[in-house]
Design a protein around this motif. Structure first.
Motif, mmCIF file in Angstrom:
data_model
loop_
_atom_site.group_PDB
_atom_site.id
_atom_site.type_symbol
_atom_site.label_atom_id
_atom_site.label_comp_id
_atom_site.label_asym_id
_atom_site.label_seq_id
_atom_site.Cartn_x
_atom_site.Cartn_y
_atom_site.Cartn_z
ATOM 1 N N ASP A 2 -4.142 -7.620 -8.808
ATOM 2 C CA ASP A 2 -4.683 -7.769 -10.161
ATOM 3 C C ASP A 2 -3.869 -8.734 -11.012
ATOM 4 O O ASP A 2 -4.365 -9.249 -12.016
ATOM 5 C CB ASP A 2 -4.737 -6.411 -10.861
ATOM 6 N N GLY A 43 -3.236 0.261 -11.406
ATOM 7 C CA GLY A 43 -3.001 0.503 -9.989
ATOM 8 C C GLY A 43 -1.549 0.786 -9.663
ATOM 9 O O GLY A 43 -1.077 0.458 -8.571
ATOM 10 N N ARG A 55 -12.948 -1.131 -15.306
ATOM 11 C CA ARG A 55 -11.762 -1.379 -14.494
ATOM 12 C C ARG A 55 -11.247 -2.821 -14.671
ATOM 13 O O ARG A 55 -11.999 -3.774 -14.930
ATOM 14 C CB ARG A 55 -11.980 -1.071 -13.019
ATOM 15 N N ASP A 115 -2.707 -2.917 -5.348
ATOM 16 C CA ASP A 115 -3.741 -3.320 -6.300
ATOM 17 C C ASP A 115 -3.143 -3.993 -7.526
ATOM 18 O O ASP A 115 -3.724 -4.922 -8.093
ATOM 19 C CB ASP A 115 -4.570 -2.106 -6.718
ATOM 20 N N GLU A 170 0.839 -1.203 0.000
ATOM 21 C CA GLU A 170 0.000 0.000 0.000
ATOM 22 C C GLU A 170 0.872 1.251 0.000
ATOM 23 O O GLU A 170 0.614 2.213 -0.729
ATOM 24 C CB GLU A 170 -0.922 0.000 1.227
#
Length: 212
Positions: free
Chosen positions: A20, A57, A208, A16, A10
């Motif tokens: 992903d 991301g 997305r 992300d 993070e």
């Protein structure tokens, strides 16, 4: 990795993107070839830094991907990763690399994982091989330092779009006999971009990367 290191991910802006990476995006080769024929290598139209940042991301801010390690501790980590890589006859397959570190409680397990991730999902210009060029990035990311991955990923995508377009032109002019489809960049970002903006070719009404 996630329960232990998600906070660091993070902080560095890759959480992300890592999550992903486990997604299975169905590849539509005809759609990508159609898109590539329309893409202009002179103006780099269509996909932008913002698109890669939002869809993937990734961070657009931070140290460049050519970053260097500085502290003695980081240099020692780099030396160890390079030593392990070279011990695999100068070519470590992704599966072999994972087997060396996974679940061993090795002090560099996190760095090795990030090198695996960077090599497989972001900068896979050599198929199925961990890239020593990713080691410095992996070491700094593991320490919570943000790296500007977005520009590098977009540049890689542009490079492969140009490469693919040249192959298409060769076929159309009768110079080549086939279109190269084995480009290793994150081409699914281009595909997701198309689905986001052209609802008539989109498989769903959602948006997305995770929803594709």
């Amino acid at each position: 990795m996630k329960p232990t290191h998600s906070l660091v991910w993070e902080t560095t802006g890759i959480h992300d993107a890592i999550i992903d990476s486990g997604l299975k995006i169905p590849k539509n080769e005809r759609l990508l070839l159609w898109f590539d024929e329309k893409w202009s290598p002179k103006t780099n139209t269509f996909v932008t830094l913002e698109d890669i940042m939002v869809l993937g991301g990734f961070s657009v801010l931070g140290a460049p991907v050519t970053c260097q390690v500085e502290s003695p501790e980081d240099h020692a980590a780099l030396d160890e990763l390079v030593h392990v890589f070279r011990s695999r006859s100068k070519k470590a397959s992704l599966s072999a690399w994972m087997n060396i570190f996974k679940g061993t409680q090795n002090a560099l397990e996190h760095e090795a994982f990030l090198a695996f991730w960077l090599s497989k999902y972001l900068f896979a210009y050599v198929k199925d091989t961990v890239l020593p060029e990713t080691f410095r990035m992996a070491i700094l990311l593991a320490k919570g330092r943000r790296i500007a991955l977005t520009p590098a990923i977009l540049a890689t995508l542009y490079q492969d779009l140009h490469f693919l377009q040249d192959a298409i032109i060769d076929v159309m002019q009768g110079v080549g006999s086939y279109v190269v489809k084995g480009v290793f960049s994150t081409m699914y970002y281009a595909q997701a971009w198309i689905w986001e903006r052209f609802s008539n070719v989109s498989p769903t009404g959602e948006t997305r990367l995770a929803r594709w």
